[in-house]
Write a protein that holds these residues in place. Structure first.
Motif: not given
Ligand code: SF4
Length: 193
Positions: A174-185
């Motif tokens: 996951x290249x961009x990093x996870x700052x919000x759960x929806x980014x993971x999704x």
């Protein structure tokens, strides 16, 4: 990320597209037929952010809260909160999903670490190493990665742990990093399409 329906949620969870905070919440809601206040807030705002419209959200939560909470009681006691999150009550503000930092700092949550109803939170913070290993194994996360995730979580790097888990589950970084759960999704859906 387009619009989704209540009927698609089970498939999205089974497809391992939800981050751990939301997949454990989904499962606990299904077994307990209830979420505590902050759990409902965290989860409904996430579902809104991934494209579940208000009417579908009300349908989903009404179904999940049944039979423990009959429909008329749901309408009286819980529908307001869901409608509020969608900007249809109170200040009529278009509320955004909670960021990981907010979820991680959520004092009253426990991310379903204990038994019973869930009140939100980040499992990488609240789960024991054993609980984390078990939860990630159920998602078929690669064993070597599980060890790294547990180390990161022990070091209080919860979002990095979540990003590593993404890699262990999907097989891609996951290249961009996870700052919000929806980014993971969104990253997970992008890989699958
Ligand atoms: Fe959820 Fe964020 Fe924690 Fe991942 S890091 S489990 S997306 S709160």
């Amino acid at each position: 990320v387009g619009e989704i329906s209540a009927g698609q949620l089970a498939g999205l969870v089974a497809g391992r597209h939800f981050p751990l905070c939301m997949s454990v919440m989904y499962e606990r809601l299904a077994s307990e037929h209830h979420l505590k206040h902050w759990g409902l807030q965290q989860f409904s705002l996430f579902l809104k952010s991934i494209g579940l419209p208000l009417e579908q959200a009300l349908l989903f939560f009404r179904q999940q809260f049944a039979p423990r909470t009959p429909g008329d009681k749901f309408n009286k006691e819980y529908a307001y909160n869901v409608r509020y999150n969608y900007g249809q009550e109170g200040k009529r503000q278009d509320w955004s999903e909670w960021s990981c930092v907010k979820i991680i700092n959520q004092e009253v949550g426990g991310a379903c670490a204990g038994a019973g109803e869930c009140n939100g939170g980040c499992p990488y913070k609240t789960y024991s190493a054993e609980q984390l290993r078990a939860a990630l194994s159920r998602l078929n996360c690669n064993d070597k990665v599980i060890r790294e995730v547990v180390d990161k979580a022990r070091g209080k790097h919860y979002q990095l742990a979540c990003g590593l888990a993404f890699e262990g589950i999907t097989g891609s970084p996951q290249e961009t990093g996870i700052n919000k759960p929806s980014e993971y999704y969104a990253s997970s859906i992008e890989l699958a399409t």
